[in-house]
Design a protein around this motif. Structure first.
Motif, PDB file in Angstrom:
ATOM      1  N   GLN A  98     -20.742  -2.538  18.081  1.00  0.00           N
ATOM      2  CA  GLN A  98     -21.087  -3.903  18.466  1.00  0.00           C
ATOM      3  C   GLN A  98     -22.593  -4.081  18.612  1.00  0.00           C
ATOM      4  OE1 GLN A  98     -18.475  -3.890  21.913  1.00  0.00           O
ATOM      5  NE2 GLN A  98     -17.329  -5.576  20.999  1.00  0.00           N
ATOM      6  N   ILE A  99     -23.305  -3.043  18.994  1.00  0.00           N
ATOM      7  CA  ILE A  99     -24.770  -3.121  19.083  1.00  0.00           C
ATOM      8  C   ILE A  99     -25.427  -2.356  17.937  1.00  0.00           C
ATOM      9  CG2 ILE A  99     -25.158  -1.150  20.642  1.00  0.00           C
ATOM     10  CD1 ILE A  99     -26.884  -4.511  21.105  1.00  0.00           C
ATOM     11  N   LEU A 100     -24.795  -1.263  17.497  1.00  0.00           N
ATOM     12  CA  LEU A 100     -25.396  -0.465  16.418  1.00  0.00           C
ATOM     13  C   LEU A 100     -25.342  -1.170  15.070  1.00  0.00           C
ATOM     14  CD1 LEU A 100     -24.127   3.085  17.442  1.00  0.00           C
ATOM     15  CD2 LEU A 100     -26.385   2.042  17.847  1.00  0.00           C
ATOM     16  N   ASP A 101     -24.459  -2.141  14.898  1.00  0.00           N
ATOM     17  CA  ASP A 101     -24.454  -2.937  13.672  1.00  0.00           C
ATOM     18  C   ASP A 101     -25.676  -3.849  13.599  1.00  0.00           C
ATOM     19  OD1 ASP A 101     -22.137  -1.784  12.767  1.00  0.00           O
ATOM     20  OD2 ASP A 101     -20.851  -3.505  13.215  1.00  0.00           O
ATOM     21  N   LEU A 102     -26.301  -4.112  14.750  1.00  0.00           N
ATOM     22  CA  LEU A 102     -27.484  -4.969  14.800  1.00  0.00           C
ATOM     23  C   LEU A 102     -28.786  -4.174  14.743  1.00  0.00           C
ATOM     24  CD1 LEU A 102     -26.366  -7.326  17.717  1.00  0.00           C
ATOM     25  CD2 LEU A 102     -26.336  -7.848  15.262  1.00  0.00           C
ATOM     26  N   TYR A 103     -28.831  -3.075  15.458  1.00  0.00           N
ATOM     27  CA  TYR A 103     -30.070  -2.311  15.643  1.00  0.00           C
ATOM     28  C   TYR A 103     -29.971  -0.912  15.050  1.00  0.00           C
ATOM     29  CZ  TYR A 103     -31.689  -5.613  19.244  1.00  0.00           C
ATOM     30  OH  TYR A 103     -32.109  -6.721  19.922  1.00  0.00           O
ATOM     31  N   ASP A 104     -31.068  -0.466  14.437  1.00  0.00           N
ATOM     32  CA  ASP A 104     -31.193   0.949  14.098  1.00  0.00           C
ATOM     33  C   ASP A 104     -31.450   1.732  15.383  1.00  0.00           C
ATOM     34  OD1 ASP A 104     -30.907   0.565  11.339  1.00  0.00           O
ATOM     35  OD2 ASP A 104     -33.037   0.078  11.137  1.00  0.00           O
ATOM     36  N   GLN A 105     -32.314   1.191  16.223  1.00  0.00           N
ATOM     37  CA  GLN A 105     -32.661   1.781  17.520  1.00  0.00           C
ATOM     38  C   GLN A 105     -32.485   0.683  18.573  1.00  0.00           C
ATOM     39  OE1 GLN A 105     -33.762   4.987  17.898  1.00  0.00           O
ATOM     40  NE2 GLN A 105     -33.954   4.822  20.089  1.00  0.00           N
ATOM     41  N   PRO A 106     -31.351   0.659  19.281  1.00  0.00           N
ATOM     42  CA  PRO A 106     -31.136  -0.388  20.285  1.00  0.00           C
ATOM     43  C   PRO A 106     -32.225  -0.360  21.359  1.00  0.00           C
ATOM     44  CG  PRO A 106     -29.105   0.791  19.863  1.00  0.00           C
ATOM     45  CD  PRO A 106     -30.203   1.560  19.180  1.00  0.00           C
ATOM     46  N   PRO A 107     -32.548  -1.510  21.918  1.00  0.00           N
ATOM     47  CA  PRO A 107     -33.586  -1.536  22.953  1.00  0.00           C
ATOM     48  C   PRO A 107     -33.140  -0.757  24.190  1.00  0.00           C
ATOM     49  CG  PRO A 107     -32.453  -3.649  22.824  1.00  0.00           C
ATOM     50  CD  PRO A 107     -31.956  -2.824  21.684  1.00  0.00           C
ATOM     51  N   GLN A 146     -25.576 -13.276  10.572  1.00  0.00           N
ATOM     52  CA  GLN A 146     -25.863 -14.332   9.612  1.00  0.00           C
ATOM     53  C   GLN A 146     -26.064 -15.681  10.298  1.00  0.00           C
ATOM     54  OE1 GLN A 146     -26.437 -13.242   6.599  1.00  0.00           O
ATOM     55  NE2 GLN A 146     -27.046 -15.253   5.902  1.00  0.00           N
ATOM     56  N   LYS A 147     -25.243 -16.000  11.294  1.00  0.00           N
ATOM     57  CA  LYS A 147     -25.362 -17.298  11.973  1.00  0.00           C
ATOM     58  C   LYS A 147     -26.673 -17.409  12.761  1.00  0.00           C
ATOM     59  CE  LYS A 147     -22.715 -16.048  16.108  1.00  0.00           C
ATOM     60  NZ  LYS A 147     -21.565 -16.364  16.921  1.00  0.00           N
ATOM     61  N   TRP A 148     -27.252 -16.296  13.173  1.00  0.00           N
ATOM     62  CA  TRP A 148     -28.520 -16.330  13.891  1.00  0.00           C
ATOM     63  C   TRP A 148     -29.666 -16.705  12.970  1.00  0.00           C
ATOM     64  CZ3 TRP A 148     -28.237 -11.081  16.976  1.00  0.00           C
ATOM     65  CH2 TRP A 148     -27.191 -11.143  17.902  1.00  0.00           C
ATOM     66  N   LYS A 149     -29.557 -16.370  11.701  1.00  0.00           N
ATOM     67  CA  LYS A 149     -30.639 -16.613  10.749  1.00  0.00           C
ATOM     68  C   LYS A 149     -30.820 -18.093  10.434  1.00  0.00           C
ATOM     69  CE  LYS A 149     -29.981 -12.199   8.392  1.00  0.00           C
ATOM     70  NZ  LYS A 149     -29.670 -11.586   7.098  1.00  0.00           N
ATOM     71  N   LYS A 150     -29.871 -18.928  10.830  1.00  0.00           N
ATOM     72  CA  LYS A 150     -29.935 -20.358  10.522  1.00  0.00           C
ATOM     73  C   LYS A 150     -30.972 -21.094  11.358  1.00  0.00           C
ATOM     74  CE  LYS A 150     -25.182 -20.458   8.958  1.00  0.00           C
ATOM     75  NZ  LYS A 150     -23.836 -20.927   9.214  1.00  0.00           N
ATOM     76  N   LYS A 151     -31.363 -20.517  12.502  1.00  0.00           N
ATOM     77  CA  LYS A 151     -32.351 -21.141  13.382  1.00  0.00           C
ATOM     78  C   LYS A 151     -33.379 -20.090  13.786  1.00  0.00           C
ATOM     79  CE  LYS A 151     -29.081 -22.662  16.248  1.00  0.00           C
ATOM     80  NZ  LYS A 151     -28.496 -23.260  17.456  1.00  0.00           N
ATOM     81  N   PRO A 152     -34.592 -20.527  14.121  1.00  0.00           N
ATOM     82  CA  PRO A 152     -35.585 -19.541  14.579  1.00  0.00           C
ATOM     83  C   PRO A 152     -35.176 -18.949  15.922  1.00  0.00           C
ATOM     84  CG  PRO A 152     -36.459 -21.772  14.763  1.00  0.00           C
ATOM     85  CD  PRO A 152     -35.118 -21.882  14.089  1.00  0.00           C
ATOM     86  N   PHE A 153     -35.497 -17.680  16.114  1.00  0.00           N
ATOM     87  CA  PHE A 153     -35.228 -17.024  17.394  1.00  0.00           C
ATOM     88  C   PHE A 153     -36.274 -15.948  17.636  1.00  0.00           C
ATOM     89  CE2 PHE A 153     -32.902 -14.505  14.320  1.00  0.00           C
ATOM     90  CZ  PHE A 153     -33.040 -13.185  14.755  1.00  0.00           C
ATOM     91  N   ASN A 154     -36.509 -15.666  18.911  1.00  0.00           N
ATOM     92  CA  ASN A 154     -37.477 -14.625  19.270  1.00  0.00           C
ATOM     93  C   ASN A 154     -36.976 -13.724  20.402  1.00  0.00           C
ATOM     94  OD1 ASN A 154     -37.733 -16.337  21.430  1.00  0.00           O
ATOM     95  ND2 ASN A 154     -39.899 -16.823  21.083  1.00  0.00           N
ATOM     96  N   SER A 155     -35.699 -13.878  20.756  1.00  0.00           N
ATOM     97  CA  SER A 155     -35.123 -12.981  21.761  1.00  0.00           C
ATOM     98  C   SER A 155     -33.617 -12.878  21.556  1.00  0.00           C
ATOM     99  CB  SER A 155     -35.435 -13.461  23.180  1.00  0.00           C
ATOM    100  OG  SER A 155     -34.707 -14.622  23.474  1.00  0.00           O
ATOM    101  N   ILE A 156     -33.069 -11.821  22.113  1.00  0.00           N
ATOM    102  CA  ILE A 156     -31.633 -11.556  22.030  1.00  0.00           C
ATOM    103  C   ILE A 156     -31.112 -11.383  23.453  1.00  0.00           C
ATOM    104  CG2 ILE A 156     -29.849  -9.934  21.211  1.00  0.00           C
ATOM    105  CD1 ILE A 156     -31.278 -11.419  18.939  1.00  0.00           C
ATOM    106  N   ARG A 157     -29.979 -12.008  23.724  1.00  0.00           N
ATOM    107  CA  ARG A 157     -29.262 -11.789  24.979  1.00  0.00           C
ATOM    108  C   ARG A 157     -27.966 -11.068  24.655  1.00  0.00           C
ATOM    109  NH1 ARG A 157     -29.526 -16.807  29.237  1.00  0.00           N
ATOM    110  NH2 ARG A 157     -31.692 -16.431  29.805  1.00  0.00           N
ATOM    111  N   PHE A 158     -27.626 -10.100  25.493  1.00  0.00           N
ATOM    112  CA  PHE A 158     -26.337  -9.438  25.326  1.00  0.00           C
ATOM    113  C   PHE A 158     -25.768  -9.109  26.699  1.00  0.00           C
ATOM    114  CE2 PHE A 158     -29.607  -6.188  24.987  1.00  0.00           C
ATOM    115  CZ  PHE A 158     -29.145  -5.136  25.742  1.00  0.00           C
ATOM    116  N   ARG A 171     -30.764  -5.989  11.763  1.00  0.00           N
ATOM    117  CA  ARG A 171     -29.724  -6.685  11.000  1.00  0.00           C
ATOM    118  C   ARG A 171     -29.127  -7.817  11.847  1.00  0.00           C
ATOM    119  NH1 ARG A 171     -29.698  -1.521  10.587  1.00  0.00           N
ATOM    120  NH2 ARG A 171     -28.207  -1.227  12.272  1.00  0.00           N
ATOM    121  N   PRO A 172     -29.865  -8.940  11.981  1.00  0.00           N
ATOM    122  CA  PRO A 172     -29.328 -10.039  12.786  1.00  0.00           C
ATOM    123  C   PRO A 172     -28.068 -10.620  12.141  1.00  0.00           C
ATOM    124  CG  PRO A 172     -31.360 -10.710  11.704  1.00  0.00           C
ATOM    125  CD  PRO A 172     -31.159  -9.255  11.407  1.00  0.00           C
TER     126      PRO A 172
END
Length: 143
Positions: free
Chosen positions: A15-24, A58-70, A55-56
């Motif tokens: 769930q997080i590794l699909d997004l990040y190579d190195q999670p924060p 696809q739906k996130w790419k539709k609008k600008p973003f500069n932070s992630i909440r999880f 790897r954000p």
């Protein structure tokens, strides 16, 4: 805890590794939300980071973003201990395995001009990433 290994404690690390190579690292994220639910014996943490995923969604790419909440939800909570809790404050989050079937979670906050030192500790049967979202934060706000 090596802060980069926290996804291994999730029931589904992808769930997080699909997004990040190195999670924060959780200690570099803003722990902005803590919800204790005694009915479901769960605790949910909300984290925010400006470390953007490789790897954000696809739906996130539709609008600008500069932070992630999880949000990480810990279930089957026992042996909870709270010693004060104030915000804002730099929080240190540690997750470790306790035996084969339990996690130990410990959050500490250093004393600052605005708050006293505090901590929250508990055992949990499982942890899962329950929600993640991309957002656009104003400059100078957030983590």
């Amino acid at each position: 805890m090596d802060n980069a290994t926290w996804p291994t404690f999730l029931s589904d690390p992808r769930q997080i590794l699909d997004l990040y190579d190195q999670p924060p690292a959780l200690n570099r994220c803003d722990l902005f939300y803590v919800h204790i639910d005694e009915r479901d014996t769960s605790i949910t943490f909300g984290f925010e980071t400006r470390e953007l995923p490789a790897r954000p969604r696809q739906k996130w790419k539709k609008k600008p973003f500069n932070s992630i909440r999880f949000f990480i939800s810990f279930t089957g909570i026992s042996r909870i201990r709270i010693n004060g809790w104030e915000s804002p404050g730099e929080k240190e989050v540690e997750i470790s395995r306790h035996g084969e079937d339990e996690l130990t979670v410990h959050v500490t906050s250093k004393a600052s001009e605005l708050s006293n030192a505090s901590d929250l500790a508990f055992q949990a049967e499982s942890a899962s990433l329950t929600h993640s979202a991309a957002q656009l934060m104003a400059p100078g706000s957030g983590p």
